[in-house]
Design an enzyme around this catalytic site. Structure first.
Site, PDB file in Angstrom:
ATOM      1  N   GLU A 263       0.897  -1.168   0.000  1.00 37.21           N
ATOM      2  CA  GLU A 263       0.000   0.000   0.000  1.00 37.21           C
ATOM      3  C   GLU A 263       0.929   1.208   0.000  1.00 37.21           C
ATOM      4  OE1 GLU A 263      -1.692   2.946   0.886  1.00 37.21           O
ATOM      5  OE2 GLU A 263      -2.293   2.195   2.858  1.00 37.21           O
ATOM      6  N   CYS A 297      -1.865   8.788   2.702  1.00 39.22           N
ATOM      7  CA  CYS A 297      -1.600   8.468   1.296  1.00 39.22           C
ATOM      8  C   CYS A 297      -2.854   8.650   0.445  1.00 39.22           C
ATOM      9  CB  CYS A 297      -1.006   7.089   1.137  1.00 39.22           C
ATOM     10  SG  CYS A 297      -1.922   5.871   2.007  1.00 39.22           S
ATOM     11  N   GLU A 394       4.233  13.481  -3.814  1.00 34.85           N
ATOM     12  CA  GLU A 394       3.279  13.382  -2.719  1.00 34.85           C
ATOM     13  C   GLU A 394       3.645  14.434  -1.663  1.00 34.85           C
ATOM     14  OE1 GLU A 394       3.307   9.540  -0.764  1.00 34.85           O
ATOM     15  OE2 GLU A 394       1.146   9.672  -0.516  1.00 34.85           O
TER      16      GLU A 394
HETATM   17  C1  SIN Z   1      -2.888   5.791   4.810  1.00 35.59           C
HETATM   18  O1  SIN Z   1      -2.724   6.976   4.631  1.00 35.59           O
HETATM   19  O2  SIN Z   1      -1.948   4.998   4.750  1.00 35.59           O
HETATM   20  C2  SIN Z   1      -4.205   5.206   5.194  1.00 35.59           C
HETATM   21  C3  SIN Z   1      -5.261   6.193   5.294  1.00 35.59           C
HETATM   22  C4  SIN Z   1      -6.581   5.598   5.656  1.00 35.59           C
HETATM   23  O3  SIN Z   1      -6.735   4.413   5.904  1.00 35.59           O
HETATM   24  O4  SIN Z   1      -7.508   6.370   5.688  1.00 35.59           O
END
Ligand code: SIN
Length: 502
Positions: A263, A297, A394
């Site tokens: 991820e 993210c 990012e």
């Molecule tokens: C992440 O930013 O890694 C996860 C964010 C989320 O689960 O809302």
């Protein structure tokens, strides 16, 4: 300085374990090293944590491999009962856990409480999934035999979690792994090992057997994961973090053909089309951009706004952003806390400075906040040129760059002009347009007239350089399962006789 075997530090009034947890026991690392955890709002050390070395990592893997023999054979209901008990235990401790999240990563307390609720849901969701892992039975195409399939746990899994959602990223991975029957080694981010320790303590308290969940906080993430991934007993790696680190892990995973879930980073476009409800779009933008100070993210990274609504959207977003209260997460009314560390804050400022130097205008913010901690002023940038770094990297901070477009076509083209494909958002008043645009957006998750996509019951994950696999939803558990197939010949006498004897 050395610490006792089961050491604790008091953080935000909560006694938090600061040791490793291996094979059901809290203990110090073999090398006796420690590392500091700091509050990003002050930069001050709030705890010192035992620093796992490679021998500790190997012992954690040995424990996980041993426990796999029995945990993998437990019934779905047994695993569900433990996960459900963990869900209630996390809920019961929501205030303590939220206080520790805020202390070690800075987010406003109300958001930390929301993370505890979100994180706990993964435990309940995966408790519910345990009894719904199914196989198949049917004739082979020729009819000569039967095709029977079942699902089995993949085996000991290394879970590498980030600092931005220290509870929810742990529960999203642990919940799925345990539900599938896998044992785990959790390696939390060095900035936020305390929330992970609280979670592991809860799991042990509700009856997770020894060796099923092991915790190796470390300041040498690369060293520990490399050692573990070189060991054939490890069968799975699940990582949440940057695309750069994810690519390194995938190369390491190749040696033992490890099942991998990644991820990774995002560059989320947030499209406001000409017929959007601008007030709703601004509400969604505030969540998509400023939740967790932009350190997510799935945060909106680029605002791509049709010229017909651009002036109003930009003015409203700038007003709301300028009104955000910045400060320590424990102070009432604070909407944006500090960034995780000086490095992250300085990187955000570099991106803003680059955009401004290329002609962007800061309508509010645009600077770091001097003094204690790592605060950055919430910022809206207008007239951002397409070649500005901020449109391609990012941000992971509270900065909203806006680009004005003339058509849906141009909006889609800009949105997809990135190697990433995690989250995207589209605001429009036309249901059909919402889908025709969303279908063309290259992203794993798309918020339609909604600024938040995260949900335990939905598949979280990206395409392109944003990752492999899905977490949460019905697919989350599959990441920890292998399909096994039996070719069954019903014409062989022994098979018939066994059947007859039953
Ligand atoms: C992440 O930013 O890694 C996860 C964010 C989320 O689960 O809302």
């Amino acid at each position: 300085m050395s610490k006792s075997t089961n050491s604790r530090d008091t953080v935000a009034g909560v006694a938090v374990p600061t040791s490793l947890f291996i094979n059901g026991a809290w203990r110090q690392s073999n090398g006796g090293r420690l590392f500091d955890v700091a509050d990003p709002a002050t930069g001050k050390v709030i705890a010192t944590v035992s620093d796992a070395d490679t021998t500790d990592a190997e012992e954690a893997l040995a424990a996980a491999a041993q426990a796999q023999q029995t945990w993998g054979l437990t019934s779905p209901r047994e695993r569900a009962a433990i996960l459900l008990a963990a869900f209630y235990a996390v809920q019961a401790k929501r205030h303590e856990i939220a206080a520790v999240i805020t202390a070690e990563m800075g987010r406003p307390l109300a958001e930390s409480l929301a993370e505890v609720d979100y994180g706990a849901e993964f435990l309940r969701w995966f408790a519910e999934q345990t009894a719904h892992v199914h196989g198949d039975y049917g004739p082979s195409p020729s009819g000569a035999f039967r095709v029977v399939t079942t699902k089995v746990p993949v085996g000991p899994s290394l879970l590498i979690t980030p600092w931005n959602f220290p509870l929810a990223m742990g529960t999203r991975k642990i919940g799925a792994a345990l539900a599938a029957g896998c044992t785990v080694i959790l390696k939390p981010a060095a900035q936020t090992p305390l929330t992970a320790a609280l979670l592991v303590e809860i799991l042990a308290d509700v009856g997770v057997p020894d060796g099923v969940v092991n915790l190796i906080p470390t300041n040498d993430a690369g060293g520990q994961s490399k050692a573990l991934m070189n060991d054939a007993r490890l069968r799975k790696v699940s990582f949440t973090g940057s695309t750069t680190v994810g690519s390194v892990l995938l190369r390491q995973a190749a040696d033992h053909v490890l099942k991998s879930s990644m991820e990774l980073g995002g560059n989320g476009p947030f499209l406001v089309l000409h017929d959007a409800d601008v007030d709703a779009a601004v509400d969604g933008a505030m969540i998509a951009k400023f939740r967790n100070g932009g350190q997510s993210c799935v945060a909106a990274n680029r605002f791509i706004v049709h010229k017909n609504v651009a002036d109003r959207f930009t003015a409203e977003l700038a007003d709301r952003t300028a009104a955000l209260k910045v400060g320590e997460g424990t102070i009432a009314g604070v909407g944006v806390g500090p960034l995780i560390d000086a490095r992250q804050r300085d990187k955000v400022h570099e991106l803003v400075a680059d955009a401004v130097q290329r002609g962007a205008r800061a309508l509010c913010g645009g600077s770091l906040i001097e003094g204690e901690g790592y605060f950055y002023a919430p910022t809206v940038l207008a007239d951002v040129p397409s070649d500005a770094r901020i449109n391609h990297e990012e941000i992971f901070g509270p900065v909203a760059p806006i680009t004005v477009v003339e058509s849906d076509e141009e909006a889609i083209r800009l949105a997809n002009d990135t190697p990433y494909g995690l989250a995207a958002f589209v605001y429009t008043g036309d249901g059909a347009r919402a889908f025709t645009v969303a279908e063309r957006l290259e992203a794993g998750m798309i918020g339609i007239n909604r600024g938040l996509v995260s949900e335990a019951g939905a598949p979280f994950g990206g395409i392109k350089a944003s990752g492999l696999g899905r977490e949460g939803g019905h697919l989350g558990i599959e990441e920890y399962l292998e399909t096994k197939y039996f070719a069954l010949d019903l014409t062989v006498p022994s098979a018939r006789n066994e059947g007859a004897a039953l």
